[in-house]
Design a protein around this motif. Structure first.
Motif, mmCIF file in Angstrom:
data_model
loop_
_atom_site.group_PDB
_atom_site.id
_atom_site.type_symbol
_atom_site.label_atom_id
_atom_site.label_comp_id
_atom_site.label_asym_id
_atom_site.label_seq_id
_atom_site.Cartn_x
_atom_site.Cartn_y
_atom_site.Cartn_z
ATOM 1 N N TRP A 1 0.820 -1.210 0.000
ATOM 2 C CA TRP A 1 0.000 0.000 0.000
ATOM 3 C C TRP A 1 0.859 1.268 0.000
ATOM 4 O O TRP A 1 0.357 2.357 -0.186
ATOM 5 C CB TRP A 1 -0.917 0.018 1.230
ATOM 6 C CG TRP A 1 -2.082 -0.910 1.149
ATOM 7 C CD1 TRP A 1 -2.344 -1.855 0.201
ATOM 8 C CD2 TRP A 1 -3.174 -0.973 2.074
ATOM 9 N NE1 TRP A 1 -3.505 -2.522 0.483
ATOM 10 C CE2 TRP A 1 -4.051 -2.004 1.625
ATOM 11 C CE3 TRP A 1 -3.497 -0.281 3.229
ATOM 12 C CZ2 TRP A 1 -5.216 -2.330 2.292
ATOM 13 C CZ3 TRP A 1 -4.667 -0.595 3.905
ATOM 14 C CH2 TRP A 1 -5.517 -1.619 3.448
ATOM 15 N N ARG A 2 2.140 1.140 0.280
ATOM 16 C CA ARG A 2 3.055 2.276 0.383
ATOM 17 C C ARG A 2 2.502 3.349 1.319
ATOM 18 O O ARG A 2 2.241 4.487 0.916
ATOM 19 C CB ARG A 2 3.335 2.883 -0.998
ATOM 20 C CG ARG A 2 3.946 1.879 -1.963
ATOM 21 C CD ARG A 2 4.295 2.525 -3.288
ATOM 22 N NE ARG A 2 4.823 1.536 -4.219
ATOM 23 C CZ ARG A 2 6.082 1.100 -4.214
ATOM 24 N NH1 ARG A 2 6.930 1.564 -3.312
ATOM 25 N NH2 ARG A 2 6.479 0.205 -5.096
ATOM 26 N N PRO A 3 2.314 2.987 2.592
ATOM 27 C CA PRO A 3 1.685 3.912 3.540
ATOM 28 C C PRO A 3 2.600 5.076 3.896
ATOM 29 O O PRO A 3 3.819 4.999 3.746
ATOM 30 C CB PRO A 3 1.428 3.026 4.761
ATOM 31 C CG PRO A 3 2.482 1.969 4.674
ATOM 32 C CD PRO A 3 2.673 1.706 3.212
ATOM 33 N N ALA B 1 -3.064 8.593 9.909
ATOM 34 C CA ALA B 1 -4.130 9.358 10.545
ATOM 35 C C ALA B 1 -5.481 8.715 10.236
ATOM 36 O O ALA B 1 -5.605 7.944 9.271
ATOM 37 C CB ALA B 1 -4.101 10.800 10.044
ATOM 38 N N PRO B 2 -6.518 9.040 11.019
ATOM 39 C CA PRO B 2 -7.849 8.460 10.760
ATOM 40 C C PRO B 2 -8.354 8.704 9.339
ATOM 41 O O PRO B 2 -8.953 7.806 8.740
ATOM 42 C CB PRO B 2 -8.734 9.162 11.789
ATOM 43 C CG PRO B 2 -7.805 9.513 12.909
ATOM 44 C CD PRO B 2 -6.510 9.847 12.249
ATOM 45 N N ALA B 3 -8.104 9.901 8.783
ATOM 46 C CA ALA B 3 -8.623 10.215 7.451
ATOM 47 C C ALA B 3 -8.048 9.272 6.401
ATOM 48 O O ALA B 3 -8.779 8.811 5.497
ATOM 49 C CB ALA B 3 -8.304 11.673 7.095
ATOM 50 N N TRP B 4 -6.758 8.969 6.483
ATOM 51 C CA TRP B 4 -6.122 8.097 5.493
ATOM 52 C C TRP B 4 -6.606 6.657 5.639
ATOM 53 O O TRP B 4 -6.913 5.979 4.657
ATOM 54 C CB TRP B 4 -4.597 8.168 5.660
ATOM 55 C CG TRP B 4 -3.833 7.429 4.611
ATOM 56 C CD1 TRP B 4 -3.425 7.897 3.401
ATOM 57 C CD2 TRP B 4 -3.393 6.053 4.676
ATOM 58 N NE1 TRP B 4 -2.757 6.926 2.693
ATOM 59 C CE2 TRP B 4 -2.716 5.772 3.458
ATOM 60 C CE3 TRP B 4 -3.497 5.044 5.630
ATOM 61 C CZ2 TRP B 4 -2.157 4.537 3.176
ATOM 62 C CZ3 TRP B 4 -2.949 3.811 5.342
ATOM 63 C CH2 TRP B 4 -2.281 3.559 4.130
ATOM 64 N N LEU B 5 -6.694 6.176 6.895
ATOM 65 C CA LEU B 5 -7.004 4.769 7.123
ATOM 66 C C LEU B 5 -8.482 4.459 6.909
ATOM 67 O O LEU B 5 -8.842 3.352 6.496
ATOM 68 C CB LEU B 5 -6.583 4.377 8.547
ATOM 69 C CG LEU B 5 -6.505 2.882 8.841
ATOM 70 C CD1 LEU B 5 -5.539 2.177 7.906
ATOM 71 C CD2 LEU B 5 -6.070 2.653 10.296
ATOM 72 N N ALA B 6 -9.359 5.432 7.189
ATOM 73 C CA ALA B 6 -10.800 5.178 7.092
ATOM 74 C C ALA B 6 -11.229 4.870 5.664
ATOM 75 O O ALA B 6 -12.294 4.271 5.447
ATOM 76 C CB ALA B 6 -11.571 6.381 7.628
ATOM 77 N N GLU B 7 -10.431 5.264 4.668
ATOM 78 C CA GLU B 7 -10.785 5.025 3.265
ATOM 79 C C GLU B 7 -10.354 3.647 2.772
ATOM 80 O O GLU B 7 -10.558 3.311 1.606
ATOM 81 C CB GLU B 7 -10.138 6.108 2.392
ATOM 82 C CG GLU B 7 -10.647 7.507 2.686
ATOM 83 C CD GLU B 7 -9.954 8.553 1.839
ATOM 84 O OE1 GLU B 7 -8.979 8.188 1.121
ATOM 85 O OE2 GLU B 7 -10.379 9.727 1.881
ATOM 86 N N ARG B 8 -9.729 2.850 3.651
ATOM 87 C CA ARG B 8 -9.168 1.577 3.225
ATOM 88 C C ARG B 8 -9.865 0.406 3.920
ATOM 89 O O ARG B 8 -10.457 0.573 4.985
ATOM 90 C CB ARG B 8 -7.667 1.578 3.500
ATOM 91 C CG ARG B 8 -6.944 2.467 2.497
ATOM 92 C CD ARG B 8 -5.604 2.968 2.950
ATOM 93 N NE ARG B 8 -4.979 3.724 1.851
ATOM 94 C CZ ARG B 8 -5.267 4.992 1.572
ATOM 95 N NH1 ARG B 8 -6.145 5.656 2.312
ATOM 96 N NH2 ARG B 8 -4.669 5.607 0.555
ATOM 97 N N PRO B 9 -9.811 -0.782 3.337
ATOM 98 C CA PRO B 9 -10.454 -1.947 3.990
ATOM 99 C C PRO B 9 -9.803 -2.237 5.334
ATOM 100 O O PRO B 9 -8.575 -2.207 5.459
ATOM 101 C CB PRO B 9 -10.234 -3.077 2.981
ATOM 102 C CG PRO B 9 -9.124 -2.626 2.096
ATOM 103 C CD PRO B 9 -9.186 -1.135 2.054
ATOM 104 N N LEU B 10 -10.624 -2.559 6.314
ATOM 105 C CA LEU B 10 -10.147 -2.721 7.685
ATOM 106 C C LEU B 10 -10.489 -4.091 8.251
ATOM 107 O O LEU B 10 -11.539 -4.673 7.938
ATOM 108 C CB LEU B 10 -10.768 -1.643 8.586
ATOM 109 C CG LEU B 10 -10.408 -0.189 8.258
ATOM 110 C CD1 LEU B 10 -11.227 0.760 9.116
ATOM 111 C CD2 LEU B 10 -8.918 0.054 8.477
#
Length: 296
Positions: A177-179, A184-193
Motif C-alpha cells: 500500500w506504500r503507507p 491518521a484516521p482520514a487516510w485509514l478510514a478510506e481503506r479496507p479494515l
C-alpha cells in the motif's frame, strides 16, 4: 460406627515389622501399655485377633496380615497427601487459575510462564481465554486467581486492579500500500479494515480514535485473534490497528508497521483478589511483574 485411629494402624504395622511390642514402643516413642491398648482397641473394633505369639515372636494373624497390608497403603497415602499440602502451602506446587485475552496470551503471558517454570516447575497455571469483564466477574466469584485486563476499569469490591503495562497501538498495513510515515484516521478510514469485535476494549479504543477525525468506518471483518488478523494483513486483505509490545518480533515482511497520528495506547492491568494471595498465586504475580516495563 467408631473410626479407626491412624495411630493404632501405625502401631500394628510397627509390630508386624519388628516382631515385638517392645520394639514397636521404642520405634514409636510410646509406653508399652499404650502399645497394648492400641492393639486391644483395634481387635475390639475388628472383632478378631490380629496378632499371634509364637516362641516370643509376634506375628500378624490372617486378619492381621490383611489389615497390615491395607494400613501400609493408607498410611503412605496420608503421608503423600500431607506432603502435597505442605508443598502447596510453601508455594512449591499448586494450581493457579488465570484469565486473559488472546492478545496477552499470545505475546505477553508466555514470557512470565517461562520465568515461573524455571523457578517453580510444579506450579500449574490454568489459562482461560476471556474478555476483561468476564475475567473480573470470575475473579469476584472466586473462579479465577489472577487476571490480565484492559484498563481503565472501575473499582470492583474485593479486587485489586493495578496498571501492568502500556503499549502503543500501531497500524499494521499491507506493505504494497506504500503507507505514509504516520497514519491518521482520514487516510485509514478510506481503506479496507480488519478490526476487533465490539465486545473488546481495543475495539472501543479504535472507534474513539477514528471518531477524533469524524469517521466511523465499517470493517470488512471482525476478529479477536491477533495472529489471524496479522495473517490477513500480510495477505493484503486489509489494515488493522493492534498493540505492538516492546520486544515483540517484527511482523511478516509483507506487513508495514506505522505509528498513529494521534498516538493511541493499549493499557493492561493485573487483577487479583485483595486479600493476601496464596504462595503459588504470589509466585505467578511475581513472574508477571518481573521485567515488565513501567506504565507511562
Amino acid at each position: 460406627m467408631r473410626e479407626i485411629s491412624l495411630d493404632r494402624l501405625r502401631t500394628l504395622v510397627a509390630i508386624a515389622d519388628h516382631g515385638s511390642f517392645a520394639a514397636a514402643a521404642r520405634l514409636l516413642h510410646l509406653a508399652p501399655p499404650t502399645i497394648s491398648l492400641h492393639i486391644a482397641d483395634l481387635e475390639s473394633r475388628i472383632g478378631a485377633s490380629l496378632l499371634s505369639r509364637q516362641r516370643g515372636n509376634v506375628r500378624p494373624s490372617a486378619a492381621g496380615e490383611m489389615l497390615v497390608e491395607r494400613a501400609r497403603r493408607l498410611l503412605a497415602e496420608v503421608e503423600s497427601t500431607l506432603d502435597d499440602v505442605s508443598r502447596q502451602a510453601q508455594g512449591l506446587t499448586g494450581r493457579v487459575r488465570l484469565g486473559a485475552s488472546t492478545g496477552a496470551i499470545a505475546h505477553l503471558l508466555p514470557q512470565a510462564i517461562a520465568r515461573l517454570r524455571r523457578r517453580h516447575p510444579d506450579i500449574d497455571v490454568q489459562i482461560a481465554v476471556l474478555t476483561s469483564q468476564e475475567t473480573l466477574a470470575r475473579l469476584a466469584q472466586g473462579k479465577l486467581d489472577v487476571g490480565l485486563v484492559a484498563l481503565p476499569q472501575g473499582p470492583v469490591a474485593g479486587l485489586s486492579i493495578l496498571p501492568w503495562r502500556r503499549d502503543p497501538v500501531m497500524a499494521f498495513l499491507p506493505a504494497d500500500w506504500r503507507p505514509p510515515g504516520r497514519v491518521a484516521p482520514a487516510w485509514l478510514a478510506e481503506r479496507p479494515l480488519i478490526l476487533n469485535d465490539a465486545s473488546t476494549r481495543l475495539a472501543r479504543l479504535t472507534s474513539e480514535w477514528f471518531a477524533l477525525g469524524g469517521y466511523r468506518p465499517v470493517p470488512r471483518i471482525e476478529l479477536n485473534y491477533n495472529d489471524a488478523i496479522k495473517s490477513l494483513v500480510a495477505a493484503g486483505y486489509g489494515a488493522a490497528l493492534l498493540p505492538h509490545e516492546a520486544g515483540a518480533r517484527q511482523p511478516d515482511p509483507r506487513i508495514a508497521l506505522r505509528r498513529l497520528r494521534p498516538a493511541l495506547w493499549r493499557e493492561l492491568g493485573i487483577a487479583h483478589r485483595a486479600q493476601p494471595a496464596e504462595r503459588a498465586t504470589q509466585h505467578v504475580l511475581d513472574a508477571l511483574w518481573e521485567r515488565n516495563p513501567a506504565p507511562g
